[in-house]
Design a protein around this motif. Structure first.
Motif, mmCIF file in Angstrom:
data_model
loop_
_atom_site.group_PDB
_atom_site.id
_atom_site.type_symbol
_atom_site.label_atom_id
_atom_site.label_comp_id
_atom_site.label_asym_id
_atom_site.label_seq_id
_atom_site.Cartn_x
_atom_site.Cartn_y
_atom_site.Cartn_z
ATOM 1 N N ASP A 48 1.276 1.501 -4.034
ATOM 2 C CA ASP A 48 0.121 1.475 -4.922
ATOM 3 C C ASP A 48 -1.148 1.636 -4.083
ATOM 4 O OD1 ASP A 48 -1.969 0.804 -6.655
ATOM 5 O OD2 ASP A 48 -0.875 -0.851 -7.589
ATOM 6 N N ALA A 49 -1.846 2.732 -4.264
ATOM 7 C CA ALA A 49 -3.047 3.044 -3.475
ATOM 8 C C ALA A 49 -4.164 2.024 -3.670
ATOM 9 C CB ALA A 49 -3.542 4.436 -3.803
ATOM 10 N N SER A 50 -4.118 1.243 -4.753
ATOM 11 C CA SER A 50 -5.165 0.246 -4.965
ATOM 12 C C SER A 50 -5.113 -0.865 -3.905
ATOM 13 C CB SER A 50 -5.076 -0.355 -6.369
ATOM 14 O OG SER A 50 -3.942 -1.178 -6.503
ATOM 15 N N PHE A 51 -4.026 -0.934 -3.132
ATOM 16 C CA PHE A 51 -3.922 -1.908 -2.048
ATOM 17 C C PHE A 51 -4.525 -1.378 -0.753
ATOM 18 C CE2 PHE A 51 -0.756 -3.480 -4.991
ATOM 19 C CZ PHE A 51 -0.916 -4.860 -4.902
ATOM 20 N N GLY A 52 -5.016 -0.149 -0.770
ATOM 21 C CA GLY A 52 -5.628 0.444 0.407
ATOM 22 C C GLY A 52 -4.691 1.433 1.075
ATOM 23 N N GLU B 167 0.807 -1.217 0.000
ATOM 24 C CA GLU B 167 0.000 0.000 0.000
ATOM 25 C C GLU B 167 0.847 1.277 0.000
ATOM 26 O OE1 GLU B 167 -0.564 -2.189 4.021
ATOM 27 O OE2 GLU B 167 -0.515 -2.695 1.903
ATOM 28 N N GLN C 218 -2.096 -8.816 -0.390
ATOM 29 C CA GLN C 218 -3.451 -8.317 -0.136
ATOM 30 C C GLN C 218 -3.706 -8.321 1.374
ATOM 31 O OE1 GLN C 218 -5.462 -7.141 -2.535
ATOM 32 N NE2 GLN C 218 -3.887 -7.614 -4.054
#
Length: 178
Positions: free
Chosen positions: A86-90, A83, A156
């Protein structure tokens, strides 16, 4: 194995990380996220009679630093959770702390960080599907520790330990088997 630590043994290492996870669980009870766990954020106190005591330091500072500087200037990117890259991981949260403490465990067991290379290299490796080589494949540690490390380093968040308490408990159970 761990040539920089004089009387390194696996049981003590696992016990130390379990104590750090216990401290982390207290922070999490108060909704405090460390956000910057790497080997530099762990203070080891040497006491002649009592042995070594490890403690987390710089608690809660990295989220503040992130407002003013690039986190890679405060946190070794080889220990950063996906994270961070990459912001898509939260967002950075309690699961981030668990990942980072798992990366420190990996380092202590395998005598190397889970990922290597420049910042750009690490940035590509960590959010990917590639897990680091299990510690037992590079040094003589029990294979069952690989599962604990792998779970803590899940890319994740939902695959990581749900709480620092659960991580600590698996470490304590593993220590009994060593």
């Amino acid at each position: 194995m761990r040539s920089d630590l004089p009387d390194w043994n696996i049981s003590e290492t696992v016990g130390t990380v379990a104590r750090l996870a216990d401290g982390l669980s207290v922070l999490h009870q108060y909704d405090i996220v460390h956000g910057g766990i790497d080997p530099e954020s762990i203070a080891v106190e040497l006491e002649a009679e009592a042995g070594q005591h490890a403690r987390l330091n710089n608690v809660g500072l990295l989220p503040v630093y992130r407002w003013f500087v690039d986190p890679s200037s405060c946190l070794d990117p080889r220990f950063a959770a996906p994270e961070y890259f990459d912001a898509s991981f939260g967002g950075v949260d309690q699961a981030t702390d668990i990942y980072q403490l798992g990366a420190v465990l990996y380092y202590l067991l395998a005598d190397q960080p889970p990922y290597a290379g420049s910042y750009a290299d690490v940035r590509k490796q960590i959010p990917g599907d590639t897990q680091p080589t299990p510690p037992s494949e590079s040094v003589d540690v029990p294979v069952f520790l690989d599962g604990i490390v792998s779970k803590a380093l899940g890319s994740q968040k939902l695959t990581r330990y749900e709480t620092a308490v659960a991580f600590k408990q698996d470490l304590l159970d593993a220590r009994e088997r060593i």
